[in-house]
Design a protein around this motif. Structure first.
Motif, PDB file in Angstrom:
ATOM      1  N   ASN A   1      12.422   4.969  10.349  1.00  0.00           N
ATOM      2  CA  ASN A   1      12.288   3.899  11.335  1.00  0.00           C
ATOM      3  C   ASN A   1      10.856   3.716  11.789  1.00  0.00           C
ATOM      4  OD1 ASN A   1      15.002   3.508  11.140  1.00  0.00           O
ATOM      5  ND2 ASN A   1      15.517   4.289  13.166  1.00  0.00           N
TER       6      ASN A   1
ATOM      7  N   LYS B   1      17.276  -2.968   8.065  1.00  0.00           N
ATOM      8  CA  LYS B   1      16.365  -1.956   7.509  1.00  0.00           C
ATOM      9  C   LYS B   1      16.953  -1.328   6.254  1.00  0.00           C
ATOM     10  CE  LYS B   1      16.972   2.069   8.446  1.00  0.00           C
ATOM     11  NZ  LYS B   1      17.309   3.338   9.131  1.00  0.00           N
TER      12      LYS B   1
ATOM     13  N   TYR C   1      11.897   3.339  16.125  1.00  0.00           N
ATOM     14  CA  TYR C   1      11.095   2.236  15.611  1.00  0.00           C
ATOM     15  C   TYR C   1       9.759   2.117  16.342  1.00  0.00           C
ATOM     16  CZ  TYR C   1      15.257   0.515  13.160  1.00  0.00           C
ATOM     17  OH  TYR C   1      16.341   0.399  12.332  1.00  0.00           O
TER      18      TYR C   1
ATOM     19  N   ASP D   1       7.697  -6.075  10.647  1.00  0.00           N
ATOM     20  CA  ASP D   1       8.734  -6.260   9.633  1.00  0.00           C
ATOM     21  C   ASP D   1       9.771  -7.275  10.094  1.00  0.00           C
ATOM     22  OD1 ASP D   1       8.236  -4.055   7.461  1.00  0.00           O
ATOM     23  OD2 ASP D   1       7.870  -3.115   9.396  1.00  0.00           O
TER      24      ASP D   1
ATOM     25  N   LEU E   1      10.931   0.947   1.254  1.00  0.00           N
ATOM     26  CA  LEU E   1      10.454   1.160   2.606  1.00  0.00           C
ATOM     27  C   LEU E   1       8.965   1.520   2.567  1.00  0.00           C
ATOM     28  CD1 LEU E   1      12.050   1.036   5.245  1.00  0.00           C
ATOM     29  CD2 LEU E   1      12.184   3.522   5.195  1.00  0.00           C
TER      30      LEU E   1
ATOM     31  N   LEU F   1       8.724   1.145  10.247  1.00  0.00           N
ATOM     32  CA  LEU F   1       9.013  -0.263  10.470  1.00  0.00           C
ATOM     33  C   LEU F   1       8.534  -0.706  11.848  1.00  0.00           C
ATOM     34  CD1 LEU F   1      12.575  -0.628   8.936  1.00  0.00           C
ATOM     35  CD2 LEU F   1      10.379  -1.113   7.891  1.00  0.00           C
TER      36      LEU F   1
END
Length: 245
Positions: A32, A237, A98, A126, A243, A35
């Motif tokens: 996370n 996600k 995040y 993102d 990623l 992102l």
């Protein structure tokens, strides 16, 4: 392999496995952090009627930012409700690990719609979630509405990801008993046209409807909506290919 080395590796493997078992969020939170989610609490205390270009490729202009609406019954300004909900969303996403960027965290600011988009661009977000409320002269209208950039023109490159998240959010809202009026493409929104990263406007409901006005001003309902937004980010996600490293 020597027996001593084998036993050492086995012990390290067991310790690592146990650490993950005790903290199952370890990998998820680490992912996370890669992102970036930008949250834009729509409007501000005072609107700015000075004009700015609607898009980089257009000479059409609109006011830099409007003040927004207010509750028909509560008389609570939309910009206040938007920031209350945005703050809840920030806390939920930070708790999940995040990286969160806020375009504003107070009311007395002057940040145009193009400038808000640029904040998201510079952070290489993102996803950008723009939090708003709706209003109409028809006070019987209710429900959430999702807006996405146009699939044509200057925003065509961010349409797919924006719409992908909007579809996930729409489904989850409906599953949780929230009426959704639909997903609509818009080519006239400055904050979309200046954006180079995926972006969705979440119109949480109609402050022109007395019942929905009261709901939107209730912290418990705000938390319900923002929890759905945050959980939808998790699902979005999981669908991202490759990623960030």
């Amino acid at each position: 392999m020597k027996k001593k080395n084998f036993i050492s590796i086995l012990i390290v493997s067991i310790i690592s496995f146990n650490s993950l078992a005790l903290n199952p969020k370890a990998f998820t939170e680490e992912e996370n952090k890669k992102l970036v989610i930008c949250i834009d609490a729509g409007h501000q205390k005072k609107g700015d009627s000075k004009l700015e270009n609607v898009s980089p490729n257009s000479s059409n202009k609109k006011p830099r930012v409007s003040q927004g609406t207010e509750g028909i019954s509560t008389k609570k300004p939309e910009y206040v409700v938007n920031l209350e909900a945005a703050a809840i969303l920030k806390d939920l996403l930070v708790e999940k690990g995040y990286t969160v960027i806020m375009t504003r965290e107070e009311h007395d600011v002057n940040i145009s719609n193009a400038e808000r988009a640029e904040i998201a661009n510079k952070s290489k977000a993102d996803m950008t979630i723009r939090i708003h409320c709706d209003s109409l002269k028809d006070n019987s209208k209710t429900g959430a509405t999702l807006l996405v950039p146009s699939s044509k023109g200057s925003t065509k490159d961010i349409f797919d990801e924006s719409n992908k998240y909007a579809e996930i959010l729409k489904s989850n809202l409906k599953d949780n008993g929230v009426k959704v009026n639909g997903i609509f493409e818009r080519n006239d929104i400055t904050g979309f046209n200046w954006s180079r990263v995926p972006v969705v406007i979440f119109e949480m409901g109609f402050m022109s409807n007395s019942c929905e006005d009261a709901m939107l001003c209730d912290q418990n309902y705000q938390r319900k909506l923002m929890s759905i937004v945050a959980d939808s980010i998790d699902q979005y996600k999981d669908g991202i290919k490759g990623l960030k490293n």
